[in-house]
Design a protein around this motif. Structure first.
Motif, mmCIF file in Angstrom:
data_model
loop_
_atom_site.group_PDB
_atom_site.id
_atom_site.type_symbol
_atom_site.label_atom_id
_atom_site.label_comp_id
_atom_site.label_asym_id
_atom_site.label_seq_id
_atom_site.Cartn_x
_atom_site.Cartn_y
_atom_site.Cartn_z
ATOM 1 N N GLY A 148 7.239 7.741 -2.924
ATOM 2 C CA GLY A 148 8.694 7.814 -3.033
ATOM 3 C C GLY A 148 9.384 6.584 -2.464
ATOM 4 N N THR A 149 8.924 6.096 -1.319
ATOM 5 C CA THR A 149 9.524 4.897 -0.719
ATOM 6 C C THR A 149 8.916 3.634 -1.322
ATOM 7 N N GLY A 150 7.589 3.671 -1.526
ATOM 8 C CA GLY A 150 6.878 2.485 -2.018
ATOM 9 C C GLY A 150 7.429 1.957 -3.328
ATOM 10 N N ARG B 171 -4.644 4.659 -5.448
ATOM 11 C CA ARG B 171 -5.991 5.180 -5.708
ATOM 12 C C ARG B 171 -6.224 5.270 -7.201
ATOM 13 N N ASN B 172 -5.147 5.398 -7.954
ATOM 14 C CA ASN B 172 -5.260 5.568 -9.403
ATOM 15 C C ASN B 172 -4.275 4.603 -10.087
ATOM 16 N N PRO B 173 -4.677 3.335 -10.261
ATOM 17 C CA PRO B 173 -3.736 2.332 -10.770
ATOM 18 C C PRO B 173 -3.218 2.621 -12.178
ATOM 19 N N GLN C 222 -6.649 -1.278 -7.497
ATOM 20 C CA GLN C 222 -7.217 -0.007 -7.024
ATOM 21 C C GLN C 222 -7.576 -0.113 -5.545
ATOM 22 N N MET C 223 -7.172 0.852 -4.755
ATOM 23 C CA MET C 223 -7.598 0.902 -3.364
ATOM 24 C C MET C 223 -7.498 2.318 -2.828
ATOM 25 N N ASP C 224 -8.569 2.747 -2.173
ATOM 26 C CA ASP C 224 -8.566 4.064 -1.525
ATOM 27 C C ASP C 224 -8.865 3.857 -0.053
ATOM 28 N N LEU C 225 -7.913 4.265 0.779
ATOM 29 C CA LEU C 225 -8.046 4.022 2.220
ATOM 30 C C LEU C 225 -9.176 4.811 2.860
ATOM 31 N N THR C 226 -9.762 5.762 2.152
ATOM 32 C CA THR C 226 -10.862 6.506 2.756
ATOM 33 C C THR C 226 -12.189 5.749 2.630
ATOM 34 N N VAL D 235 0.863 -1.188 0.000
ATOM 35 C CA VAL D 235 0.000 0.000 0.000
ATOM 36 C C VAL D 235 0.900 1.238 0.000
ATOM 37 N N GLY D 236 0.564 2.211 -0.833
ATOM 38 C CA GLY D 236 1.452 3.384 -0.972
ATOM 39 C C GLY D 236 2.608 3.066 -1.898
ATOM 40 N N ALA D 237 2.370 2.111 -2.813
ATOM 41 C CA ALA D 237 3.442 1.624 -3.693
ATOM 42 C C ALA D 237 3.875 2.643 -4.731
ATOM 43 N N SER D 238 3.031 3.641 -4.989
ATOM 44 C CA SER D 238 3.411 4.661 -5.979
ATOM 45 C C SER D 238 4.222 5.785 -5.352
ATOM 46 N N THR E 35 2.969 -1.525 4.296
ATOM 47 C CA THR E 35 2.327 -0.238 4.070
ATOM 48 C C THR E 35 3.328 0.912 4.078
ATOM 49 N N ALA E 36 3.202 1.762 3.072
ATOM 50 C CA ALA E 36 4.093 2.930 2.924
ATOM 51 C C ALA E 36 3.258 4.134 2.518
ATOM 52 N N HIS E 37 1.990 4.152 2.958
ATOM 53 C CA HIS E 37 1.098 5.248 2.565
ATOM 54 C C HIS E 37 1.161 6.395 3.574
ATOM 55 N N MET F 24 4.449 -2.198 8.779
ATOM 56 C CA MET F 24 3.935 -0.830 8.659
ATOM 57 C C MET F 24 5.075 0.177 8.725
ATOM 58 N N ILE F 25 5.140 1.076 7.751
ATOM 59 C CA ILE F 25 6.043 2.221 7.912
ATOM 60 C C ILE F 25 5.280 3.294 8.681
ATOM 61 N N SER F 26 5.848 3.692 9.796
ATOM 62 C CA SER F 26 5.253 4.750 10.599
ATOM 63 C C SER F 26 6.257 5.908 10.644
ATOM 64 N N ALA F 27 6.181 6.703 11.664
ATOM 65 C CA ALA F 27 7.057 7.875 11.728
ATOM 66 C C ALA F 27 7.754 7.940 13.078
ATOM 67 N N ALA F 28 9.012 8.369 13.053
ATOM 68 C CA ALA F 28 9.737 8.631 14.304
ATOM 69 C C ALA F 28 8.879 9.624 15.096
ATOM 70 N N GLY G 153 9.952 5.815 10.180
ATOM 71 C CA GLY G 153 10.852 6.609 9.337
ATOM 72 C C GLY G 153 11.068 7.993 9.927
ATOM 73 N N PRO G 154 12.266 8.563 9.784
ATOM 74 C CA PRO G 154 12.500 9.954 10.185
ATOM 75 C C PRO G 154 12.220 10.865 8.988
ATOM 76 N N GLY G 155 12.775 12.063 8.953
ATOM 77 C CA GLY G 155 12.632 12.935 7.792
ATOM 78 C C GLY G 155 13.217 12.228 6.561
HETATM 79 N N1 LIG Z 1 7.930 12.195 4.175
HETATM 80 C C1 LIG Z 1 8.591 12.084 5.311
HETATM 81 O O1 LIG Z 1 9.542 12.820 5.610
HETATM 82 C C2 LIG Z 1 8.176 10.998 6.266
HETATM 83 C C3 LIG Z 1 8.654 11.028 7.575
HETATM 84 C C4 LIG Z 1 8.337 9.973 8.432
HETATM 85 C C5 LIG Z 1 7.560 8.922 7.985
HETATM 86 N N2 LIG Z 1 7.073 8.931 6.710
HETATM 87 C C6 LIG Z 1 6.255 7.785 6.269
HETATM 88 O O2 LIG Z 1 7.038 7.039 5.363
HETATM 89 C C7 LIG Z 1 6.183 6.375 4.406
HETATM 90 C C8 LIG Z 1 6.669 6.716 3.004
HETATM 91 O O3 LIG Z 1 6.623 8.104 2.835
HETATM 92 P P1 LIG Z 1 6.863 8.766 1.388
HETATM 93 O O4 LIG Z 1 7.094 10.237 1.645
HETATM 94 O O5 LIG Z 1 7.877 7.988 0.637
HETATM 95 O O6 LIG Z 1 5.441 8.536 0.710
HETATM 96 P P2 LIG Z 1 4.749 9.460 -0.413
HETATM 97 O O7 LIG Z 1 5.694 9.674 -1.533
HETATM 98 O O8 LIG Z 1 4.140 10.675 0.244
HETATM 99 O O9 LIG Z 1 3.582 8.507 -0.917
HETATM 100 C C9 LIG Z 1 2.384 8.415 -0.219
HETATM 101 C C10 LIG Z 1 1.585 7.262 -0.784
HETATM 102 O O10 LIG Z 1 0.350 7.203 -0.067
HETATM 103 C C11 LIG Z 1 -0.648 6.809 -0.978
HETATM 104 N N3 LIG Z 1 -1.938 7.333 -0.528
HETATM 105 C C12 LIG Z 1 -2.236 8.612 -0.175
HETATM 106 N N4 LIG Z 1 -3.557 8.676 0.151
HETATM 107 C C13 LIG Z 1 -4.062 7.430 -0.007
HETATM 108 C C14 LIG Z 1 -5.359 6.881 0.155
HETATM 109 N N5 LIG Z 1 -6.427 7.625 0.519
HETATM 110 N N6 LIG Z 1 -5.534 5.563 -0.110
HETATM 111 C C15 LIG Z 1 -4.492 4.799 -0.506
HETATM 112 N N7 LIG Z 1 -3.240 5.255 -0.690
HETATM 113 C C16 LIG Z 1 -3.040 6.579 -0.434
HETATM 114 C C17 LIG Z 1 -0.254 7.419 -2.319
HETATM 115 O O11 LIG Z 1 -0.729 6.552 -3.340
HETATM 116 P P3 LIG Z 1 -1.682 6.993 -4.587
HETATM 117 O O12 LIG Z 1 -1.568 8.494 -4.724
HETATM 118 O O13 LIG Z 1 -1.121 6.235 -5.750
HETATM 119 O O14 LIG Z 1 -3.024 6.511 -4.177
HETATM 120 C C18 LIG Z 1 1.265 7.369 -2.252
HETATM 121 O O15 LIG Z 1 1.752 6.198 -2.857
HETATM 122 C C19 LIG Z 1 4.784 6.851 4.702
HETATM 123 O O16 LIG Z 1 4.138 5.919 5.533
HETATM 124 C C20 LIG Z 1 5.015 8.147 5.481
HETATM 125 O O17 LIG Z 1 3.940 8.463 6.340
HETATM 126 C C21 LIG Z 1 7.363 9.949 5.854
#
Ligand SMILES: NC(=O)c1ccc[n+]([C@@H]2O[C@H](COP(=O)([O-])OP(=O)(O)OC[C@H]3O[C@@H](n4cnc5c(N)ncnc54)[C@H](OP(=O)(O)O)[C@@H]3O)[C@@H](O)[C@H]2O)c1
Length: 254
Positions: free
Chosen positions: A43-45, A64-66, A81-85, A38-41, A102-104, A140-144, A183-185
């Motif tokens: 940056g990390t996914g 959300r948009n395959p 296709q999947m929308d978490l809302t 989940v969240g495969a599109s 999960t990486a959403h 699950m990827i969460s946040a520091a 994950g951190p920043g």
């Molecule tokens: N950014 C940071 O600095 C930071 C810091 C700490 C932790 N994290 C965590 O690290 C992970 C990876 O972060 P990232 O920045 O690499 O991710 P990202 O590029 O922001 O990607 C977010 C993903 O979430 C998906 N998403 C958003 N809304 C959604 C919904 N309603 N239903 C399903 N999917 C949804 C998007 O998929 P679609 O648009 O394709 O649906 C997208 O693939 C995340 O869990 C994030 O919370 C990030």
């Protein structure tokens, strides 16, 4: 002349030979290697799905948009296709898989795709259905600082750390085999160039390349040593990475 073998005895011998063969045959890995990401599109996914595929997993990425994801993310994947809302959307998408990664993350500070909806309520839908279908490991990827109400990030981005904290608690209490990688920043320089550090506790400003976060996430999947553990992954300033498996083993269970 040999007396004719008692036919019941012969049948029993054949059956026990067959059973012995079945027990001695290892379960084929391919039968249990399907992973929903989940969240495969994101940056990390997108690193995660490439690495999992390279390791021989059958990867089912969701978006959300395959169609858009298939066009913009490298690789030939069967996007789902999947929308978490929407609970209906989650229930329909999470099926016939062995693992969930999960990486959403929310895309808005406030609104229909904010942290409460995506990082808490939607994640809860995911955990519920993963439990129903009995996934073998949920990563699950969460946040520091997840769960910390005092972090300034909460004010800037819809209480994200509060909602991520609720989701972590829900997963820990779900009964599912799980691992939580905080994950951190995140940054987008190439991975593999700085040491990777896994830690519990610690604070201050921490950073990590998305590619390195993906490496850690893939390393913990289906890894007995990582089960039931929550930790922060970050990049260190210099030196070499201490063997990742050794670091995973040394982490304390929750
Ligand atoms: N950014 C940071 O600095 C930071 C810091 C700490 C932790 N994290 C965590 O690290 C992970 C990876 O972060 P990232 O920045 O690499 O991710 P990202 O590029 O922001 O990607 C977010 C993903 O979430 C998906 N998403 C958003 N809304 C959604 C919904 N309603 N239903 C399903 N999917 C949804 C998007 O998929 P679609 O648009 O394709 O649906 C997208 O693939 C995340 O869990 C994030 O919370 C990030």
């Amino acid at each position: 002349m040999e007396p004719p073998m008692n036919s019941n005895l012969a049948r029993r011998q054949v059956l026990s030979l067959a059973l012995g063969l079945i027990l001695a045959t290892p379960v084929l890995a391919q039968d249990s290697d399907k992973v929903l990401v989940v969240g495969a599109s994101g940056g990390t996914g997108r690193f995660i799905i490439a690495m999992l595929e390279e390791q021989g997993y059958e990867v089912v990425p969701t978006s959300r948009n395959p169609e858009r994801a298939a066009e913009t993310v490298a690789g030939d994947f069967a996007w789902r296709q999947m929308d978490l809302t929407s609970r209906e959307s989650v229930d329909a998408a999470v099926r016939d898989v062995d693992f969930v990664v999960t990486a959403h993350g929310a895309t808005q500070a406030e609104g229909p795709n904010d942290p409460e909806q995506v990082d808490w309520i939607g994640t809860r839908y995911l955990i519920d259905v993963a439990g129903k279908i009995g996934v073998k490991h949920y990563v699950m990827i969460s946040a520091a600082s997840a769960g910390n109400p005092d972090s300034p990030l909460n004010e800037r981005f819809g209480n994200v750390l509060v909602w991520k904290g609720h989701a972590e608690d829900y997963l820990r209490e779900s009964g599912l085999p799980y691992t939580i990688v905080r994950g951190p920043g995140l940054r987008d320089n190439p991975g593999g160039e700085k040491p990777i550090v896994l830690e519990q506790g610690g604070s201050g400003r921490r950073l990590m390349e998305r590619e390195d976060l993906a490496t850690v996430t893939v390393a913990v999947l289906n890894n007995e040593a990582a089960m039931g553990k929550t930790f922060v992954a970050r990049n260190g300033d210099g030196g070499a990475t201490v063997d990742l498996q050794e670091q995973i083993q040394n982490l304390s269970p929750d």
